[in-house]
Structure formats: structure tokens, C-alpha cells
Motif scaffolding. Structure first.
Motif, mmCIF file in Angstrom:
data_model
loop_
_atom_site.group_PDB
_atom_site.id
_atom_site.type_symbol
_atom_site.label_atom_id
_atom_site.label_comp_id
_atom_site.label_asym_id
_atom_site.label_seq_id
_atom_site.Cartn_x
_atom_site.Cartn_y
_atom_site.Cartn_z
ATOM 1 N N ILE A 139 0.834 -1.212 0.000
ATOM 2 C CA ILE A 139 0.000 0.000 0.000
ATOM 3 C C ILE A 139 0.868 1.261 0.000
ATOM 4 C CG2 ILE A 139 -1.668 1.319 1.372
ATOM 5 C CD1 ILE A 139 -3.020 -0.914 -0.022
ATOM 6 N N CYS A 140 2.006 1.200 0.684
ATOM 7 C CA CYS A 140 2.921 2.350 0.640
ATOM 8 C C CYS A 140 3.469 2.564 -0.768
ATOM 9 C CB CYS A 140 4.088 2.157 1.615
ATOM 10 S SG CYS A 140 3.656 2.356 3.346
ATOM 11 N N CYS A 141 3.590 1.479 -1.522
ATOM 12 C CA CYS A 141 4.089 1.617 -2.889
ATOM 13 C C CYS A 141 3.086 2.353 -3.779
ATOM 14 C CB CYS A 141 4.384 0.247 -3.507
ATOM 15 S SG CYS A 141 5.926 -0.476 -2.924
ATOM 16 N N PRO B 44 1.072 5.165 -3.540
ATOM 17 C CA PRO B 44 1.315 6.587 -3.833
ATOM 18 C C PRO B 44 2.752 6.871 -4.232
ATOM 19 C CG PRO B 44 1.112 6.259 -1.466
ATOM 20 C CD PRO B 44 0.795 4.940 -2.110
ATOM 21 N N CYS B 45 3.703 6.103 -3.719
ATOM 22 C CA CYS B 45 5.114 6.428 -3.974
ATOM 23 C C CYS B 45 5.503 6.076 -5.406
ATOM 24 C CB CYS B 45 6.014 5.712 -2.963
ATOM 25 S SG CYS B 45 5.880 6.391 -1.291
ATOM 26 N N VAL B 46 5.243 4.831 -5.801
ATOM 27 C CA VAL B 46 5.539 4.453 -7.176
ATOM 28 C C VAL B 46 4.580 5.176 -8.121
ATOM 29 C CG1 VAL B 46 5.613 2.544 -8.826
ATOM 30 C CG2 VAL B 46 6.413 2.208 -6.466
ATOM 31 N N GLY C 255 2.882 7.943 -7.734
ATOM 32 C CA GLY C 255 3.065 9.390 -7.841
ATOM 33 C C GLY C 255 4.071 9.723 -8.923
#
Lengths: 489, 489, 489
Positions: B52-54, B56-58, B60
Motif C-alpha cells: 500500500i505504501c508503494c 502513492p510512492c511508485v 506518484g
């Protein structure tokens, strides 16, 4: 024509304001869920979550079908005579008396001519949405006081009753244009109307929302009786500590966050529209003053209340307990809800410090009375709400009352030389306590008489999660992992 | 000049509206994180959080570098001919066809002349931000279906593909001015254009966002295969219950909160600007109607869906399960996303009740088919989204369609005597299911073929947290406390 | 008169914007609570929650009584000479120098003439509310670095000092109209004033908020010393892993959500009012440009930073650790806070990738130095904030600087051929590090000297929850259930 554009600006800006402040209030539901589940025992966590999930789901249907119809008529924002400004006048059918409305069930007569360029009525629909979130808050307060032992079906019935009838009637009395408690009663037609009816000051609902919920919690907790083992043979309370302090504190912060929609949002907008019939045009005013004051007081008063609570629990009980401190600042939020836009911040600070004593010793009194309230909702919401409504009668500053409610030099608190306002506040308190206790109390008594209110002692001792809600809230992993391992080999 | 001030008011008010509604949508990421981690087993919690952290990070980076370029051209808000109003016209380079755009990668050509008083283009940048949060939602749906067994690197690749290409292409077809599915296609130049292209109604994306995510979850879960032990030798499902019901319910409420940005926000503003070339001036309209209607329906429909789900699970499975109820109201949110601004609230109530059956029995079908979807994302998002898009073809009220999409008497649902709209809805559904399955399915198949899609059985049985993600999500305290005690003495 | 209506529109719209963006910043408190409690050990969870609860409670009182008075004078929004526009001019008493203000303690002189239609001053009160939430953030950063061992009373003192004096003084230097670091210093009267004073660019406070908090964490962690057992006899760090990764990640997402209020909100509004004295009327401008740019960069830069961090931890440490990844994107948020409105998004992408190295290896450096910082707050906030302020000196695009701060062609970064801006950035960094270290360091040293700063080793080893805070954060159920069962039979 400038007038129509101006009116549209006000409609659009205030609509955006209402959408978002009410969304913040809805976020309080996540807060109630966390503070409730965190404060019960582990074996009943799933059950508590189920009750909180019922609040918006059952209540959303109830408020749509019945509640709003008992609460409000469509709002008439402006008295507009010009045909070109007519679209802004809204659909105004007044079918209410001071006690109750009875016309627009299921949004009847409010959605049919909804168009973008014609009869807009956006403000009325937003008032529905804003008021719904307040009604939801009133219902959510009760779950905690009867947690770990109430049956789900009667709880659903309670939510339907509270959100379909009880809260709507109370909100009508206070906030409908015709409501008998409304401080702005007949404000439009009578410039001295601040005393027109009972005239209580309750900006965002310390009484309407929190006494309503808290009194429901009070009668509910008494009627359903304490959890097995909560009091020993001598009537001494045995601790049943919150099973997850992290979630309880999270809930408290989410509530505080949402309250910045609750209180400042109760101004219902940051712009006002003034129609000048002589020129058939309008001008725009700003209503940011009460909004700003409400925001600052919603910060400072709960801060003082929370800090004082922590010192109290340290001095009296000997520990720095963050769960009690959280209840302390939540109580501060309850207290500030009524006076937030009519008292200066130094008064708010004092009211908050007193509020901590109201909560802390109020809760000790509840326990002493043998009432088992797992969430301490009675002390926080019922006692805190009562103190909040009362405080308006003492601390309200006349020019702030004028800023918020219109007529200059109309009213103020005891400390500013006025007396009648305090009587109005007491009237509101007595009405809400009485009405809620009567209706909600009758319902819970009937359910108890029918024998369906409470789970069986066996279910309760084993934990309602396993017996009623399909399993533990935090089940272990790896049922069957050994066979899987074998199969893998 | 009043016109320019008016245009600036509209720009500023709508910008504020977009900033905040999109922020609420972003908050859904916290909701997805909690509902996902709460619904998996404890030994794989940390791994689920990592995926789930990936998102927005990836995503974005992917949406910035590629996605927006495939999705949209800068928006032309107003057709303005006056030099003095010119600044508001935005930078409009149209380089797209009905299927895809291909011009403004990495915001190229959109940021260079950005000044405060000149060529503003704030609205276009806000559309970027608003659309990004929608794209993010579509990607986040998939993680739950392939949780507890997908490798992180191929998951990163999936996010890049979904947010850099798949969702953008679909959002172009539906919401770009030139998109072939756009119900408002050529609205500006052809007053009968509601049937101009395929003309599907999907206000906030039951199809664009949730079928896209749900279909990705569907092909993903099939291709990666079920978790070891999920089905026994006879193909019968073994329960693998959510490890933390509190976090799952918290996630559900945060999603509901965020959805009040998702749906009402899709109007993109509460004010409109109308330019009158004959007088070279403008006037302001309010667009609060669809926003208000969307807010109310986003409350009532999921409420009905959630309540019905709880009754279903009680009647069918015998327990009041709050996790399934949470999935129920989340499914209601998915359903209401398409029709929220074009159906009256009594229709929304009915659609929600039907939605509960779609989710509840749809999920039983998924399990019966031997598909393992830990989050039930297929039933919630793919089936719910499909029902949401379909429902517009049945229940859309003609005057609400006109309110939201402009041309009067253009279209409506089957229940209002129209037929073509339903065909358009089916077209959208088939296109999205087909396109997503093709591209995302090909990707997952390729990863599977390369042998990198899934962790090894040993890693899976031991739990991916320990084997891949650096340790348990909830490690014990006090490694080494004994030595510390000794040292202290 | 159009001018007054226009001014009221600007006041109302910007007030709504400030209310809500600041509410999002307040929601970061829930984020800090979760990331802090999740990152400490289980036996000290309740204690960490207590410190975080003290931040708004103690700090709310401190900022009200003292802080604002040291920080700001009432803002003068417009220079208005017309009597009819006079009401908008605010109450402007300037009693400050470049270093500190000293007039409006306890909101003195700001609340008295608060009326709805007269002297509004809503904007000033909203600035109070907005700035308070920033001050709160600065204080909350420190709790993590001294967690699990600090005593509560000296922690309260720290919060009072930080929010009542230290942050206010720094915020005055940067953001008060007269502040010596203010890039817009004397903007109103001197069109070349961008170099008027030190002129540092720090849009939302990478320096003012995050270096302030981070430097406090730095001196605090050094002075209080590491947790018992954190370093073995050879000075090698022993892992003390986060006890709840789910809550830590939840906290990270709530912080990111709130940051969309933090950065875009720092424009303080989406509309501007321009007064034309020759015609005694006004016009409205849009300020959506910097707001939109800030929103997009607040997404892309942390995304790049978070993704890079995950790759770093995988490559260097061998695992996909979501807690470290969360710290990575939070560090990205810290970094983007200064340059968000003055750098293009491709620069933001680069700054974010570099930021991941700053955090990741910065944190390894902190550990190598023998400093024990349970939350890694020093690397995230102190180092990240320093890099954020520095980055403005390299990457600021001149036309964006002009868009945000007014005077055209005033300044820019080294990569655009300017040099002086970098010197200004270094000046800010040195000032904040120095001032905070001096005051906060002196306080912690004094507390240590008095022997009250840290709990006893026995309390620490047993866990401060049990010894100080009244019990475990997650107590077991069913104390006394056996007796209850007996009683039932």
C-alpha cells in the motif's frame, strides 16, 4: 445582473463550506469507532464495532425516511421579491409548529425541481447533509454506555428511534426557524426577537447533540445494568481497563479533528447575502468572525480541559493516564460546542478548567452510583454538555452574541449583567434531559421487559464477539498451517 | 472590470474546493491501508502495508512522468474572446484522439508560464491533483486481492503500469473533452451532444475507477492463484479471518469519509462562469445542486447497502460480522459513485439494497469459483462498480441528468422511458473490463511466466513479513532485557 | 458598493480555506500519535501517547497565553483609505522588531471589537488558528526522540517553552511582516525588497517548523541519553523494533493527508484583493497558482523520496521495510515544505530522490554517533528540513518565486544563475539550529542537572506504562472472570 451573480457566489461558497465541514463531522464516526472499540475489553471488540457500524447505516436510512421530516422545513435563505432573484428563494413550505415539523419525509418536495440553473435549493440539501452528521453524532454517543452487553437488533431499533425521531424533534426546537427554543426565533420579522421564544444559545449543540446522546447513555446504562463483574459483592467497582489505549487515543484525536467542522461549520457559511429591495440588488457580507472565534475556542477550551484532567488524574489517582486524559479533552470539546462563538477565549480557558472537574468527579459519581458506563459517555457527554449549555448563561459576551445571532444588545451572560439568558439555558437543559429520558428510557424499558435487550450471562462471559459476532476481533493465524506444511513436503 | 474579477472568483473558489476534496480522496489511502492490513493474516501484515505504501510512492512518479500525459490535455474552462479575459482561457493544446492523449508528459508545457497574475492555469493543475487521487484509488484496490503472496518488485511494476498507462487511458475515454465515452462529448459546440459519442454516465467513476481496479484484482487473483491452504483437498474454502477487525473497520470509515471528497468533488467546483460575448462580461452560476445531491446519496445508498449486508450475513451465516458489514457499506460507496448526481435519493436507497445482494452473493460466487481474494475486492469493486454503472441506465432521472451534464431532455434511465442510455452504460462496462483484463492480465501472466510474480511456498508459509519485509509487524518487546537487568545490577 | 462586497468575498473564501487547511494540519496530530506509538516498544506505548496528548493540551494554552504574542501582530491585509472599505483594514498595531513581537498575548486587543458587520478581523484570527497548528507540529516532532524515558512533568515544561516561546520567535523572524528573515520584507513599500532582509524562502516551514522540531529532538536525544540496552558494550546498536507497524504506517498516511493542508494552505488563501485608490474600488485576483503547484509537489517529491528509500533499504539492509519506507516519505514531506511553491515538479522529483539519501544515511550517522532516537526524528525532520531549506537555494525557479512572493525577477536558485538566495537559505538554517539548540538545550540540561528529566532505570526496564502511566496499553481481558463464572453458577 450583479445581484444574481452575488447570490450564486454565496450559494457556491457556503455549499463548499458545508460539504467539507460536514465531512469532517462524519470523520468523527471513525473517531467514535476507535475510542469505543479501544475502551472495551478485547473479547467484545468486534461487537462494539458492529454497533458503531450500525449508526450511519441504520441511521442514514432513518434520517432520510423520517428524521429530517420531523426536524426541518426547507430553509428560506433570503426574502427576495425580484423575479430575477427569485431562484434563490428556495422552496419554502412551512408545515411546522414550535415543537415538530411534519412535511418533508424522504426529502419529499425537495428534490423534484432540482436543476442547476433554475430553482437551486442547494443550501437546503446541504443543511440536510450537515444536520445528518450531527444527528449521527448524537446516536453514536450511546453505544459506548451499553457496550459489551446490548443485543444488536434492539440496538438497531434504538438507532432508528434516535435518528428518526428523538434528535430531529430536539433539533427542530432549537434550530428550526420556528423552533420554540431558537434564540433567533422570528429574527427576520422582529428585531427584538432574541427573547422571542425560550431563546437558548447553543451554537453547535452541547445540548442538542451531546445532552441528547448523553442522556440516552444515562438511561440506557441504568436500564441495561452493569457488566457482570463490574462491581463486586460490596458494590465496589472492579477495573475493566480499555483493551487498546492506542486506538482510544487515536479516536480522541479524530474526534478533535472532526470538531473543527462541527463547531465552526455551525455558522453554515462564511458569506452572507443582503438583498436591497429598493435597488433590486444585493451585496455580500462576510461571516468569518464567528467561524474564526469558534475555531480558536474549539482549540483552547479542550486543551485546558485535557491538561487539567491529566493533572487531576495524576494528583487523585497517581498516574498519567492517557485514556482518561483523552476523555478529558473530548469532554472539553463537548463543553465548547455551545459557547464557542459567544465567549471570549479567556472565558473559554476558565470554562475548560472547570469542565475537567465536571468530567473527572462526575465520572466518579457515576461509578459510585453503581452505573456501568464503559466509555464514560455519561460524564463526558451528558455532564459535559450540561455544563456547556449552562456556561453560555454565565460567560456569553453581549457583542459576540450580537455578532452571531444578529440583534444588537440582545442578550449576554450573568457576568455581563444579564439574567434571563441563564433561565433560557436551564430551560433547554431540562427539556432535552426530560424528553430524551422519556422516549429513549421507555424504549429501553420496553425492550428489557420483552427480554431482548441484553445478551445472556453465558454469552457475556464468553464474550459477545465469539457468541454473536462470528469470531474474535484479533484471531490467531495459521489454523491448519501444519497440514499445509505437510502437503507442501 | 467585473468579468475578470468574476472569473478569478470562480477560479479561486473552485481551486479551494478541488484542493480539499482531493485531499479527502487522498485520505482514502489511509483507509485502504487499514482495511487491507486488518483483513490479512498477522504474519503478512507488514508486507501488505509495504504494497500500500508503494501505491502513492511508485504511482506518484508514474502518474507524473507518464500517466497524465496519456489521460488529459489542459482544460479549456471558458471560450473567451476578450483580450482582458484572455488570461483565464488556459493553455489549450489539443493533441488527443478519443482513445488517448499523448502530449503533456511530466506536466510538459503546463508549468512554464505559470504566474500569479498572468496565464494562471490553476484549474488545470488542480485537475492533475484531483485526477491523480482517483488514479491512486484504482491502483490501491488491487493490492488486497493478491495480498500475502505477491512479490514486491512485480507489484511495483503493476503500480507503474496501472497508474502510468491503464487508468489514464480509461479516464481519457470517459472524462477528457474528446473521450469517446464522454457523455458531455462536444458539449460546447453541439447542444444535442449528449449522445455524441458513447455517452456513458459515470459521475465519479464506478466504472473508471472501481471496475478498473476490480477487474485488475480479478485477473490478478486468478493468475497468482490462491494462498496455500485457502482451499482444502475438496476445493472447500477454509476461513482465513481478518487479523484485526478494529483496523479493518477503521479503514472502512476512513474510506467513507474520503468518499465525500470523491463523489461531490467530481463536480470539480461549486461555481460556474458564463461569458457573454455581446457585452464582453461574465456572470457567475452556482453548481451546488449536483454537489449536494452527490453528498446525500453518498450517505444514504451505502447506509442501505451496509445495513442490508449485516442482515444478510446474520440470516445466511448466522452472525453479526462487522468486517463483512464494512465491506458491504464500502460496496455501497462503490455503487453510488456513478449515479450519485443523477438519481433521486429514493432510487439510491433501492440501488443500495440491491447492491448488498450483488456484493454478498457475488463474493460467495468468487469463493465458489476457487478464486482467493483476501480483501473481497472483486465483489466489492468489480461487481459493485459494474452494478453502479448499470444502475445509471435504469434509474437516472432526466432533469438530474440535465442538471449535471447540461443539455435539457437529453437522456435518462429505462424507468423514465429511455433506452439508449443503458446501452451506453453497457458499452462502458465492456470496454473497461476488456481493456483492463487485457493489459493487466498480460502483465501478470508475463511475470508468472518469468517466475517472479509470487513468493516461494516456504516464504509464504513462514509469513512474508519475516522472510521478505524485515520482521514481524508486531514484534515482542524486550529482546535482551535480561542482560540489561544484569548490567544494571 | 462592489469594492466592499469584493473584499468580503475574499475574506469569506480565504477564511473557509484557512479553517479547513489548518484542520488538516491538526489531523497530523493523529498521525504523530500513531507513528510515535507504533514506533516505540509495547511496554512504553501508553507513555508515548500521553506525551503526544500533552502537545495540543499544554501547547494550546501556551500558544494562547504567550506564543502568539511573541510571534505576530495582527495582519493588515489591505491598505485601504476609503472609509467604506475601512472595515477590512483590520486592527493594526505594530509593536514588533525583526526578532520578536511583544504585544498581543492572550489575543489581547484582537477580540474586543469583533463584530460581524463592523471591524471583522476574521483573517487575523484565522492566522492565529493556522499558525497554532504549525507550532503544534514543531513541538510534536520532539516527543519521539526522547520517548520511552522522559518524565511527563519536564515534558510538559518543554512543550510550554517550545510553543510559548521558541517556535513563535522563529516564526516571527520568517513570516511576520517585520521579520528579519522574511523574503517578502517590506514588500508593500519597496518593490525590490526581496533582498530587503535576509530574505530566505521557506514557504511552509521546512526550517521554521521542521528544523525547529528536529533540532529540539537532536539536543533532547543527546542530553537525555540512549535507552538502556540500545547500544551494547561495544557501542553497537541493538534493534528495538517498532511494536506496531500498522499504526506507524497509518500515522505516516495521516501525516501525508494533513500535509495537503500544511503546504498548499500556506498561501493563506486562493483569492487576493487589489485596491485601486484612484477609483476607490477593488478587484479580485486568483492566487490558485502557488496553491496548485504546492499540492502537486507535495505529492511527487515525497513519492520519489519514499520509493527511493524502499529501494535503499532493500539494497543496503536486504528487506522491504515499510516502517523505514514510511519514514522515507515523511522525510520527503519535510523536504518539500520549503520549496513546494517555487520549484517545478521535475526539480521536486530530483530533490526527493536526494532526500531519501539524506534521510537513510543521515539516520545511520545518528546511530553511529551513539544517539538513540526511537522515531528517527532527527534524520527525518532536522536533516530533511535542512535539505529542504537548502534546496530552495539551488532549484528555485525565478518566475515561480515571483508568482509566490511578488516582485518580478527578484531571486532564484543557483541553477538559474542566482547566488545570493543560497546565502539567505544558509542564514536561516544556521539561525534556527543555533537558536533552538541554545534554548531547548539549556532547558533539557537544566532539567537533567536537577535530576528530573529521566525516569529511573528500574522504571525504564519495567516499562513506563506500568510504572508511570497506570497500566499496560493493551491489558489482558478477564481479570476476575473465574469468580464471575462461579458466581453465575
Amino acid at each position: 445582473e450583479p445581484g444574481l451573480s452575488y447570490a450564486n457566489i454565496v450559494d457556491g461558497v457556503n455549499s463548499s463550506f458545508l460539504l467539507l465541514t460536514a465531512a469532517l463531522v462524519f470523520c468523527m464516526q471513525a473517531g467514535f469507532a476507535m475510542i469505543t472499540v479501544g475502551s472495551v475489553r478485547k473479547k467484545n471488540a468486534r461487537h462494539s464495532l458492529t454497533t458503531i457500524c450500525c449508526d450511519p447505516c441504520v441511521g442514514g436510512v432513518a434520517y432520510y425516511v423520517l428524521g429530517w421530516g420531523f426536524a426541518f422545513d426547507p430553509v428560506q435563505n433570503f426574502t427576495v421579491s425580484s423575479p430575477s432573484l427569485q431562484p434563490l428563494s428556495g422552496i419554502t413550505y412551512f408545515h411546522s409548529n414550535g415543537f415538530i415539523a411534519y412535511a418533508h419525509f424522504a426529502l419529499g418536495g425537495m428534490q423534484s425541481p432540482l436543476t442547476n440553473d433554475g430553482v437551486e435549493n442547494g443550501a437546503t440539501l446541504f443543511l440536510w447533509w450537515f444536520q445528518f452528521t450531527f444527528c449521527l453524532t448524537a446516536a453514536s454517543i450511546v453505544a459506548g454506555a451499553i457496550a459489551e452487553r446490548v443485543r444488536i437488533y434492539p440496538y438497531m431499533g434504538f438507532v432508528f428511534l434516535m435518528m428518526g425521531f428523538v434528535y430531529p424533534v430536539i433539533s427542530h426546537a432549537m434550530w428550526d426557524e420556528n423552533g420554540w427554543l431558537n434564540v433567533g426565533y422570528k429574527r427576520g420579522t422582529d428585531s427584538n426577537s432574541i427573547y422571542g421564544a425560550a431563546g437558548s444559545i447553543d451554537f453547535a449543540g452541547s445540548g442538542v447533540v451531546h445532552i441528547t446522546g448523553g442522556a440516552g447513555a444515562f438511561v440506557g446504562a441504568i436500564i441495561i445494568g452493569p457488566r457482570i463483574g463490574r462491581f463486586d459483592e460490596n458494590g465496589k467497582a472492579r477495573p475493566m481497563p480499555a483493551h487498546n489505549a492506542s486506538l482510544a487515543v487515536l479516536g480522541g484525536f479524530l474526534l478533535w479533528f472532526g470538531w473543527f467542522g462541527f463547531n465552526p461549520g455551525s455558522q453554515l457559511g462564511t458569506l452572507g447575502f443582503v438583498y436591497d429591495s429598493s435597488t433590486n440588488s444585493g451585496s455580500i457580507t462576510t461571516e468569518a468572525g464567528p467561524v474564526a472565534l469558534a475555531a480558536i475556542n474549539t482549540l483552547v477550551l479542550p486543551a485546558a480541559c485535557g491538561w487539567t484532567t491529566l493533572l487531576l488524574v495524576k494528583i487523585v489517582d497517581g498516574s498519567f493516564d492517557c485514556v482518561i486524559m483523552t476523555n478529558g479533552f473530548v469532554c472539553g470539546l463537548v463543553v465548547v460546542t455551545a459557547p464557542c462563538s459567544t465567549v471570549p477565549t479567556y472565558s473559554a480557558l476558565c470554562i475548560g478548567i472547570i469542565g475537567a472537574f465536571v468530567y473527572f468527579f462526575g465520572n466518579k459519581l457515576v461509578v459510585r452510583m453503581g452505573i456501568d458506563d464503559p466509555l464514560e459517555a455519561i460524564a463526558v457527554h451528558a455532564f459535559g454538555g450540561t455544563w456547556g449549555v449552562l456556561s453560555c448563561g454565565f460567560f456569553s459576551k453581549p457583542d459576540y452574541v450580537a455578532m452571531t445571532y444578529g440583534p444588537p444588545n440582545g442578550s449576554g451572560g450573568v457576568f455581563y449583567g444579564y439574567g434571563k439568558q441563564l433561565a433560557a439555558q436551564v430551560t433547554e437543559i431540562l427539556y432535552i434531559w426530560g424528553f430524551v429520558s422519556l422516549i429513549i428510557g421507555s424504549y429501553f424499558l420496553a425492550m428489557k421487559f420483552l427480554g431482548v435487550l441484553r445478551v445472556s450471562p453465558e454469552e457475556e462471559l464468553a464474550g459477545v464477539d465469539v457468541t454473536v459476532c462470528g469470531g474474535h476481533a484479533y484471531p490467531d493465524d495459521d489454523a491448519g498451517i501444519e497440514e499445509d506444511m505437510d502437503r507442501l513436503r
